[in-house]
Design an enzyme around this catalytic site. Sequence first.
Site, short mmCIF file in Angstrom:
data_model
loop_
_atom_site.label_atom_id
_atom_site.label_comp_id
_atom_site.label_asym_id
_atom_site.label_seq_id
_atom_site.Cartn_x
_atom_site.Cartn_y
_atom_site.Cartn_z
N GLY A 213 0.72 -5.07 0.93
CA GLY A 213 -0.59 -4.79 0.60
C GLY A 213 -0.55 -6.22 -1.14
CB ALA B 196 -1.26 0.30 1.40
CD GLU C 42 2.02 -5.41 5.46
OE1 GLU C 42 2.14 -6.10 5.48
OE2 GLU C 42 0.59 -5.25 4.64
CD GLU D 133 -3.07 -7.53 2.84
OE1 GLU D 133 -2.25 -6.31 2.93
OE2 GLU D 133 -3.22 -7.67 3.94
N1 CAA Z 1 4.37 3.75 -0.28
C1 CAA Z 1 5.30 4.76 -1.02
N2 CAA Z 1 6.22 4.98 -1.59
C2 CAA Z 1 6.94 3.58 -1.79
C3 CAA Z 1 6.08 2.41 -0.94
C4 CAA Z 1 5.31 1.94 -1.05
N3 CAA Z 1 5.04 1.25 -0.55
N4 CAA Z 1 8.10 1.43 -1.17
C5 CAA Z 1 8.37 2.11 -2.00
N5 CAA Z 1 8.26 2.99 -2.36
C6 CAA Z 1 8.33 4.51 -2.84
C7 CAA Z 1 9.93 4.76 -2.50
O1 CAA Z 1 9.62 5.62 -0.88
C8 CAA Z 1 11.38 5.57 -3.00
O2 CAA Z 1 10.89 6.42 -3.07
P1 CAA Z 1 12.02 8.10 -4.13
O3 CAA Z 1 12.66 7.26 -5.00
O4 CAA Z 1 10.58 9.10 -4.29
O5 CAA Z 1 12.32 8.34 -2.82
C9 CAA Z 1 10.92 4.35 -4.78
O6 CAA Z 1 9.70 4.07 -3.94
C10 CAA Z 1 11.70 2.86 -4.23
O7 CAA Z 1 12.13 2.46 -2.89
P2 CAA Z 1 13.18 2.86 -2.46
O8 CAA Z 1 14.54 4.31 -2.88
O9 CAA Z 1 12.72 2.51 -1.27
O10 CAA Z 1 14.13 0.95 -3.05
P3 CAA Z 1 15.02 0.53 -2.78
O11 CAA Z 1 15.48 -0.25 -3.34
O12 CAA Z 1 15.85 0.91 -1.76
O13 CAA Z 1 14.15 -0.29 -1.18
C11 CAA Z 1 12.11 -1.77 -1.03
C12 CAA Z 1 12.91 -1.43 -2.37
C13 CAA Z 1 12.41 -2.66 -0.27
C14 CAA Z 1 11.09 -2.37 -1.50
C15 CAA Z 1 11.68 -0.29 -0.16
O14 CAA Z 1 10.83 0.68 -1.30
C16 CAA Z 1 10.90 -0.47 0.82
O15 CAA Z 1 11.21 -1.41 2.13
N6 CAA Z 1 8.98 -0.39 0.38
C17 CAA Z 1 8.24 -0.47 1.32
C18 CAA Z 1 8.08 -2.11 1.53
C19 CAA Z 1 6.38 -2.21 2.76
O16 CAA Z 1 6.72 -1.42 4.36
N7 CAA Z 1 5.48 -2.21 2.08
C20 CAA Z 1 3.88 -2.67 2.84
C21 CAA Z 1 3.36 -1.18 2.72
S1 CAA Z 1 1.87 -0.89 3.81
C22 CAA Z 1 1.11 -1.66 3.16
O17 CAA Z 1 0.73 -3.03 2.39
C23 CAA Z 1 -0.52 -1.92 4.19
C24 CAA Z 1 -1.58 -2.73 4.04
O18 CAA Z 1 -1.69 -4.13 3.79
C25 CAA Z 1 -3.05 -2.33 3.29
#
Ligand code: CAA
Length: 260
Positions: free
Chosen positions: A111, A66, A134, A114
Amino acid sequence: MAYNNLLTNLEEGIYTISINRPDALNALSVAVLTELLEAIRQAKDDDEVKLIIITGHGEKAFAAGADIAEMRDLKALEAREYSLFGQGVYKEIENIDKPTIAAINGYALGGGCELIMACDIRIASEKAKLALPEVGLGIIPGWGGMHRLPRLIGKGQSKFYVFTGEMMTAAEAHNMGLVDKVVPADELIEYTKKIAKTILSKAPISIKVAKAVIDKGMNMDPETGIDYLAEAFATIFSTEDYREGLTAFLEKRKADFKNK
Ligand code: CAA
């Protein structure tokens, strides 16, 4: 129909939806989910669409979860709506009476993970990485994953991966049953389409009924589930395709199914 965050393609009955939000690793914003819902509804009503593949555009991500920025300022009641909205989209994907395949090309997190659970079949690139991270964000998976994951991999493994947020390789996910097949990255789409075509070569009503029996049966007690199966089996014998399938076998020829 053109979308801002999705690429779509219909070819030989296979409708491919690619999540396309390259600046955020295909994170599932409300805008993305709204378009996904629209695409699924369109696919449901379109007789030309026989099977749906959901994938992520690009090499790095299927969907990185998400959109974290969108969630930060949610109040509790808004979070409830947000959870119900995502759940609703995934329920429509799960309940569509056409086969769905997730082709997992990279990160399938939160998400995104999921979402693959709501599809019928999951095929992953060997480079895919899956997780429910999460709890590390101070929240919990909100779009149905904690309901579906134990049904795929069991309660213990689900708790392990939800409590730790640990990243799974495609091979680990496969060993647990979260992923059904793992293939080399450059063969993912080709292999997924091959499987799609195999499914489409079978009797369409049989596939539809089998999907309903497996999905509904999972939520029934064993006695009711087995009874439901007998009714479903009987229903198949009111089709033309069942006779064609059995006759084709006996006549040593390929069946010509008509979806009737
Ligand atoms: N939401 C918003 N933006 C996101 C994102 C997310 N879930 N995942 C990545 N991005 C964005 C980053 O902020 C970044 O943006 P900028 O370039 O503007 O800074 C861009 O995508 C590239 O990401 P990274 O620089 O972080 O890339 P990386 O290769 O260093 O890392 C990753 C990759 C490990 C996937 C890392 O991006 C990450 O951990 N992302 C979040 C994953 C996460 O926690 N997902 C769960 C979300 S909560 C959820 O889903 C709740 C639910 O059940 C409803």
